[in-house]
Write a protein that holds these residues in place. Structure first.
Motif, PDB file in Angstrom:
ATOM      1  N   ILE A 126      28.752   7.070 -36.368  1.00  0.00           N
ATOM      2  CA  ILE A 126      28.537   7.397 -37.900  1.00  0.00           C
ATOM      3  C   ILE A 126      29.595   6.620 -38.487  1.00  0.00           C
ATOM      4  CG2 ILE A 126      29.025   9.148 -39.465  1.00  0.00           C
ATOM      5  CD1 ILE A 126      27.359  11.193 -37.306  1.00  0.00           C
ATOM      6  N   ARG A 127      31.011   6.727 -38.032  1.00  0.00           N
ATOM      7  CA  ARG A 127      32.076   6.006 -38.871  1.00  0.00           C
ATOM      8  C   ARG A 127      31.599   4.588 -38.893  1.00  0.00           C
ATOM      9  NH1 ARG A 127      34.468   7.374 -42.493  1.00  0.00           N
ATOM     10  NH2 ARG A 127      33.508   5.400 -43.361  1.00  0.00           N
ATOM     11  N   ALA A 128      31.056   4.024 -37.886  1.00  0.00           N
ATOM     12  CA  ALA A 128      30.806   2.577 -38.003  1.00  0.00           C
ATOM     13  C   ALA A 128      29.752   2.296 -39.032  1.00  0.00           C
ATOM     14  CB  ALA A 128      30.318   2.158 -36.544  1.00  0.00           C
ATOM     15  N   GLU A 129      28.850   3.143 -39.027  1.00  0.00           N
ATOM     16  CA  GLU A 129      27.712   2.998 -40.071  1.00  0.00           C
ATOM     17  C   GLU A 129      28.411   3.116 -41.576  1.00  0.00           C
ATOM     18  OE1 GLU A 129      23.423   5.010 -41.257  1.00  0.00           O
ATOM     19  OE2 GLU A 129      24.226   4.957 -38.952  1.00  0.00           O
ATOM     20  N   LEU A 130      29.256   4.229 -41.826  1.00  0.00           N
ATOM     21  CA  LEU A 130      29.590   4.496 -43.104  1.00  0.00           C
ATOM     22  C   LEU A 130      30.513   3.127 -43.234  1.00  0.00           C
ATOM     23  CD1 LEU A 130      30.407   8.242 -42.960  1.00  0.00           C
ATOM     24  CD2 LEU A 130      28.642   7.273 -43.959  1.00  0.00           C
ATOM     25  N   ASP A 131      31.263   2.563 -42.516  1.00  0.00           N
ATOM     26  CA  ASP A 131      32.117   1.465 -42.805  1.00  0.00           C
ATOM     27  C   ASP A 131      31.494   0.425 -43.548  1.00  0.00           C
ATOM     28  OD1 ASP A 131      34.565   2.732 -42.189  1.00  0.00           O
ATOM     29  OD2 ASP A 131      34.533   1.788 -40.013  1.00  0.00           O
ATOM     30  N   ASP A 132      30.148   0.167 -42.776  1.00  0.00           N
ATOM     31  CA  ASP A 132      29.456  -0.857 -43.322  1.00  0.00           C
ATOM     32  C   ASP A 132      28.816  -0.516 -45.030  1.00  0.00           C
ATOM     33  OD1 ASP A 132      29.683  -2.328 -41.084  1.00  0.00           O
ATOM     34  OD2 ASP A 132      27.670  -1.497 -40.498  1.00  0.00           O
TER      35      ASP A 132
END
Length: 631
Positions: A489-495
């Protein structure tokens, strides 16, 4: 100052129609081509008690309430408990005038209902009027309304007086009345509006002061929206069709808006006996295959701790909203605060897995509510939208196109019956709903009634098909898999970039904030830079999983950081230091927890006094400074 900005405050008692009158006037100002922002102050009483609404209107976009105001319409409190000065609550009838003088700007205008209020009862009133060059208009609004047969119409008379004094055409007010009022009361209200307008022009000099309504023009149609509106419409557009709750200020506004919408959308709203039941019902509806939500405010949300933990353990997607108010316990039910951050992050026992968003604007409230549903249903995890009374209740003009989005009814990672045929099952034929080795930790779910989709859902730790398991190996595998979802989730939100930077990239100083203070901070940053300082800001919305990369880059890029938040314990600063693991010597705090939100001037004064002048405190009682570690 007054040529480009009108800040109008209407004051009275709860039950005097202050909210509805101000909302209609704000809408009229918006339709005239202006950008508007409102601020509400009201007691935790049904009737009586000093209340006011402030409307800031400008030909330029506004992000916050202003510093003070320049026009007061004081109606008096017609539901005052006791008019005696020595009563416990003071002279409530007089408070709409007496308690609204400190923030009135020099050269400002005062209109008060002389049929209910007597300025001679206020100590030093005449002296203050002279010192501040205020322009005072005592007008018998009550008597004017009684002549028309309905005393409640004094609000309409007050709006007519306002329009005459600020040079505003009545057309926009009249159009709103024709849209909203039944014929029986429309004509009397139109008549008293016109009468009050003409009386002021005949008996007073509207040009004796400099307060005028600005003129403006919108590039596209506007909507007058609150954060509560935006959260509700975001949930609806993302396919939410079930909500359960129990009323509690200020969450009740979202619950009410959603309830009013559900029947027309084929959805269901349930008001239940308490917040435990509300959260459990939302969880059950989601388990059955409906996008669902619930919510409350601090004390009510505390009761949701167990269902929240159950959602995490059973990996049932659900969205909760938590509307902060001043606590603990009952606290100050109608006053704003950001004191529930740690409560929302850590409530429920064990190693929890959840997502928390704290939108900073109405637009972000809509976007991040939709994101909360998408993340919850893609990753089978509870998502929480954390906001406060300020964001939930303030109205702001927003471009209509902001909400012109496609709906998304998709349930996320759910298998079809065809896909379940090839999915893993145990020897008894149960679907292995909680598989160990899956991409991003997401093991697709099935829905009740699907052929081949039978599994056990339990609050105990469990093996892949849902049976209770206390195996150390299984326990580690399941916890690690659930934790893996948070990393994905963090990786997706960073994008996606939910954090909001403002100001020059190469600024020397930084102001870090979260949630509803974002717009106020941005206006303060603009004022500071205009005064010759070098400042930028970052508004943080992703609270967990925390946006370490974005915040670390911001802190690294400046010499010092002032963290602005509305609580007494610097909770967001503490979270930031915990997540970053350093920078304690670089982060100072500016805190406000008296029930009122920051004004830009609070932040400007706090920044200049502490970061520039090196003082250890901020003058006055409005804000508190906490220096960086080691200072």
């Amino acid at each position: 100052m007054t040529e480009s900005e009108l800040i109008w405050r209407i004051s009275g008692g709860s039950g005097d129609g202050i909210a509805s009158t101000s909302q209609n006037f704000a809408k009229a100002l918006m339709r005239s081509g202006l950008h508007v922002f409102t601020h509400r102050h009201y007691p935790s009483r049904i009737r009586g008690g000093h209340t006011y609404t402030e409307i800031r209107a400008s030909d330029e976009p506004v992000k916050s309430r202003g510093d003070g105001y320049n026009f007061l319409l004081a109606l008096g409190d017609s539901f005052a408990r006791n008019p005696q000065e020595d009563a416990y609550y003071g002279n409530e009838e007089l408070k709409p005038l007496s308690e609204n003088l400190d923030e009135l700007r020099e050269g400002g205008v005062i209109v008060y209902d002389s049929g209910l209020l007597d300025a001679d009862e206020i100590e030093d009133f005449d002296r203050r009027v002279e010192e501040n060059d205020w322009h005072v208009y005592p007008i018998d609004l009550r008597g004017m309304a009684r002549e028309q047969g309905r005393e409640v119409m004094r609000n309409t008379a007050g709006v007519g007086v306002t329009c005459a004094l600020i040079g505003m055409d009545l057309e926009y007010i009249q159009d709103l009345m024709r849209e909203a009022m039944p014929e029986k009361i429309l004509e009397p209200n139109l008549e008293i509006l016109q009468t009050a307008y003409e009386q002021v022009q005949e008996e007073h000099d509207p040009d004796a002061h400099d307060v005028r309504v600005p003129s403006g023009e919108h590039d596209e149609p506007q909507l007058l929206m609150s954060g509560s509106d935006a959260i509700s419409y975001g949930a609806i557009d993302e396919g939410c069709r079930f909500i359960a709750g129990y009323p509690m200020t200020p969450w009740t506004e979202v619950f009410t808006i959603m309830t009013q919408a559900m029947s027309g959308l084929g959805g269901i709203s349930e008001q239940v006996e308490d917040e435990i039941a509300a959260a459990a019902l939302a969880l059950g509806a989601s388990h059955a295959g409906v996008k669902s939500m619930s919510g409350s405010s601090g004390g009510g949300f505390a009761l949701m701790s167990e269902p929240l933990g159950l959602a995490e353990m059973t990996e049932t997607p659900v969205v909760f909203v938590e509307a902060m108010r001043a606590g603990p316990s009952t606290g100050m039910p109608t006053k704003t605060e950001q004191g529930d951050l740690e409560h929302v992050l850590y409530t429920s026992q064990g190693d929890t897995h959840r997502v928390v968003f704290a939108p900073g604007t109405v637009e972000e409230a809509y976007d991040q509510t939709r994101t909360a549903f998408r993340i919850a249903y893609e990753y089978q995890i509870p998502a929480i939208v954390l906001y406060d009374q300020k964001l939930g209740g303030e109205l702001i003009s927003v471009p209509e196109s902001t909400f012109d989005r496609e709906p998304n009814p998709d349930l996320g990672s759910v298998l079809t019956e065809e896909e379940l045929v090839d999915a893993p099952h145990n020897a008894a034929g149960k679907y292995e709903r909680f598989q160990h080795d899956v991409e991003d930790g997401v093991s697709p779910r099935s829905l009740p009634g699907q052929k081949g989709g039978r599994f056990l859902a339990t609050g105990n730790e469990h093996e892949p098909s849902g049976h209770i398991s206390e195996s150390p190996e299984n326990r580690v595998a399941q916890v690690d898999r659930r934790s893996q979802k948070v990393e994905a989730i963090r990786a997706e939100l960073d994008d996606e970039g939910n954090q909001t930077p403002h100001g020059p990239e190469d600024a020397e100083y930084g102001i870090l904030t979260w949630g509803s203070q974002q717009g106020t901070v941005e206006e303060a940053v603009d004022e500071l830079n205009a005064a010759g300082h070098s400042v930028k800001s970052l508004g943080v919305s992703d609270l967990t999983p925390y946006p370490v990369t974005d915040v670390e880059a911001f802190v690294e890029s400046v010499e010092e950081v002032l963290v602005v938040e509305m609580n007494a314990s610097a909770q967001f600063r503490g979270l930031t230091q915990k997540e970053l693991g350093r920078y304690g010597e670089k982060l100072s705090s500016l805190l406000k927890y008296n029930g009122n939100p920051f004004e830009p001037a609070d932040i400007v004064e706090g920044f200049e006094s502490t970061m520039i002048d090196g003082n250890d405190d901020v003058p006055g009682i409005e804000t508190t400074f906490v220096p960086a570690a080691g200072d």
